[in-house]
Scaffold this active site. Structure first.
Site, mmCIF file in Angstrom:
data_model
loop_
_atom_site.group_PDB
_atom_site.id
_atom_site.type_symbol
_atom_site.label_atom_id
_atom_site.label_comp_id
_atom_site.label_asym_id
_atom_site.label_seq_id
_atom_site.Cartn_x
_atom_site.Cartn_y
_atom_site.Cartn_z
ATOM 1 N N GLU A 174 0.732 -1.084 0.073
ATOM 2 C CA GLU A 174 -0.102 0.434 0.045
ATOM 3 C C GLU A 174 0.984 1.503 -0.246
ATOM 4 O O GLU A 174 0.910 2.187 0.332
ATOM 5 C CB GLU A 174 -0.906 -0.197 1.277
ATOM 6 C CG GLU A 174 -2.200 -1.147 0.878
ATOM 7 C CD GLU A 174 -3.099 -1.619 2.049
ATOM 8 O OE1 GLU A 174 -3.357 -0.131 2.812
ATOM 9 O OE2 GLU A 174 -4.498 -1.957 1.945
ATOM 10 N N GLU A 299 -4.735 -8.545 -0.940
ATOM 11 C CA GLU A 299 -5.916 -8.431 0.438
ATOM 12 C C GLU A 299 -7.286 -8.636 -0.084
ATOM 13 O O GLU A 299 -7.531 -7.178 -0.952
ATOM 14 C CB GLU A 299 -5.198 -7.172 1.277
ATOM 15 C CG GLU A 299 -3.960 -7.147 1.702
ATOM 16 C CD GLU A 299 -3.536 -6.343 2.695
ATOM 17 O OE1 GLU A 299 -4.700 -5.099 3.215
ATOM 18 O OE2 GLU A 299 -2.203 -5.982 3.196
HETATM 19 O O1 AHR Z 1 -5.770 -6.199 6.700
HETATM 20 C C1 AHR Z 1 -5.269 -4.811 7.182
HETATM 21 C C2 AHR Z 1 -4.762 -3.559 6.741
HETATM 22 O O2 AHR Z 1 -5.701 -2.937 5.363
HETATM 23 C C3 AHR Z 1 -3.805 -4.250 6.357
HETATM 24 O O3 AHR Z 1 -2.249 -4.049 6.968
HETATM 25 C C4 AHR Z 1 -3.430 -2.851 4.581
HETATM 26 O O4 AHR Z 1 -2.555 -2.901 3.996
HETATM 27 C C5 AHR Z 1 -4.464 -2.926 4.971
HETATM 28 O O5 AHR Z 1 -5.188 -0.972 4.719
#
Ligand code: AHR
Length: 486
Positions: A174, A299
């Site tokens: 990110e 994610e």
């Molecule tokens: O999953 C929680 C957080 O969400 C992670 O650390 C980050 O990469 C995302 O913003």
């Protein structure tokens, strides 16, 4: 009645097993009191990891585990997690929850977890606050052959003479957000600095660039545009093997386990957006002739408001998981299967005591969530050949479907998105015939907010059944049907 046609000659491709991956960050209760209980714990454990969880995790054949973050990676120094006398540090999440990282789980322990469960490790490198040489050294420590470099000898002293197999490396996390609030152009320059150093150790490790958040198509375009200026150099050294993206399907109002029909559909609409988002990012990759650097969905999952899990807010981001989360899982995995030509990996966020989790734990307490059961029902899609499907019943209260074939057996997974109507379906193979007896598994509950708790761990459990010529899927229910095919 809703016929679902399986169009055999026409396959979107092979479903990479890695599409069924998971994300395990050092945050809240994912590791400590989640996966990890410690070797001296009274909770049954294998080399410090919670035994019941390891046993169940193995049943879904996790192909990959991403670690150590997430945002945790932004402050992580790998040297803190090896050898004796590990330091206690503030970590990325300390301002949120006041908890410190004592590094009980580091590189060796995490690789142990992967070895026990059969998952391949996917490491996220900190490009926010450590140097390219630090990451080069981490790779040297992990991957160099026994008895060669000083760092490989240190690994041996720490109990692992042979190199680890760590096939996947994320170059940052990110970086458009907490990973440095960079522009895509700035990040592209950072990417190449780190990637060059990482290639210094491994010719084969897959290096993934930080891609966009959700529908930020501008990031993808600017990243690829900037990388074009180094194309010859980069491609000569095979620096770019994938572009990651993150998509959480929003925070809905209200409770994760008590919602209105409108909130059910709102959540599913957000989840369904994954399809458009991944197709549009992939189209940008195609425009830059980067099909070989397919998407890595680092994610994904639902992000509900905090505090609904058993720790009642102590574990950051921990949330309960109901039949609605199970349906988001079914819908998302169906999208991935149907677009398997565009994705090389996807990691559900996160595995334990967190967002969209498969397990909830606390001390001796341990349960699987409805999301876990969907992963179990879908496990045989891994590595199978996707089959195109055709059906009429679409829209937000229609069906979500995917199908695949492996070793002469078809698996069809179907979710009934309607929260009010049951749906009757039948499967129609086009170009082949079914043989033998079919088997079915159903995950459903009259109450779509139903979920498992420490007190009632089996409130939502799949049931096996023998399908007839037609199958009725209850409202909000998910079925997996398997049969032979010739
Ligand atoms: O999953 C929680 C957080 O969400 C992670 O650390 C980050 O990469 C995302 O913003």
């Amino acid at each position: 009645m809703n016929p679902i046609y399986l169009i055999f000659p026409d396959s979107p491709g092979t479903i990479a097993p890695e599409i069924y991956g998971h994300f395990t960050e050092h945050i809240g209760g994912v590791f400590y009191d989640g996966l990890w209980v410690g070797k001296d714990s009274e909770v049954p454990n294998i080399r410090g990891f919670r035994k019941s969880l390891i046993d169940d995790l193995k049943k879904i054949a996790p192909p990959v585990l991403r670690w150590p973050g997430g945002c945790f990676a932004e402050t992580y120094d790998w040297r803190d997690g090896i050898g004796e006398n590990r330091p206690i540090r503030r970590n990325f999440w300390t301002p949120n929850d006041g908890r410190l990282e004592d590094n009980q789980v580091g590189t060796h322990e995490f690789c142990d977890l992967c070895e026990m469960t059969g998952a391949a490790p996917y490491f996220a490198a900190n490009v926010t606050s450590t140097t390219p040489m630090d990451i080069r050294d981490w790779m040297d420590y992990c991957l160099s052959p026994r008895g060669t470099t000083t760092l490989s000898k240190l690994r041996e002293e720490n109990g692992h003479p042979e190199p680890y197999h760590i096939p996947y490396w994320g170059v940052g996390n990110e970086n458009w957000g907490d990973g440095g609030i960079m522009t895509a152009e700035t990040y592209a320059h950072i990417f190449k600095r780190y990637a060059i150093m990482m290639r210094n150790v491994s010719k084969d490790a897959k290096l993934y660039a930080c891609g966009p958040n959700a529908d930020d198509y501008k990031w993808t375009r600017e990243l690829l545009e900037t990388l074009e200026s180094f194309r010859d150099y980069m491609d000569g050294r095979n620096l770019l093997n994938g572009v990651s993206m993150h998509y959480y399907c929003g925070t809905t109002e209200g409770s994760p386990v008590d919602f209105t029909d409108a909130q059910w559909y709102q959540q599913l609409r957000q989840a369904a957006k994954m399809e458009e988002i991944l197709c549009r990012h992939y189209a940008i990759l195609e425009a830059y002739h980067r099909e070989d650097a397919k998407l890595v969905i680092d994610e994904w999952g639902c992000w509900h408001k905090d505090g609904s899990g058993p720790s009642k807010g102590y574990n950051l981001f921990e949330q309960q998981s109901s039949m609605r989360d199970a349906m988001v899982t079914a819908l998302t995995l169906n999208i991935f299967n149907n677009h398997c030509d565009k994705i090389q990996m996807a990691n559900c966020a996160q595995l334990v005591n967190n967002l969209h989790c498969l397990f909830l734990t606390g001390g001796e307490n341990y349960i699987t969530t409805p999301t876990y059961h969907v992963f179990r029902m879908y496990a045989a899609h891994q590595g199978a050949q996707a089959i195109r499907t055709a059906f009429q019943c679409r829209g937000e209260d229609g069906l979500t479907v995917s199908a695949s074939v492996k070793d002469g057996k078809v698996l069809v997974t179907i979710g009934n998105l309607s929260c009010t109507e049951d749906r009757e379906i039948s499967l129609v193979p086009v170009g082949k015939d079914f043989i033998g007896t079919a088997s079915g598994t159903l995950l459903a509950n009259e109450n779509l907010g139903a979920h498992n708790t420490f007190e009632n761990p089996n409130a939502v459990m799949p049931t096996a059944f023998t399908p007839g010529k037609t199958v009725t899927i209850p409202k909000g229910g998910i079925v997996a049907l398997q049969m032979g095919i010739v």
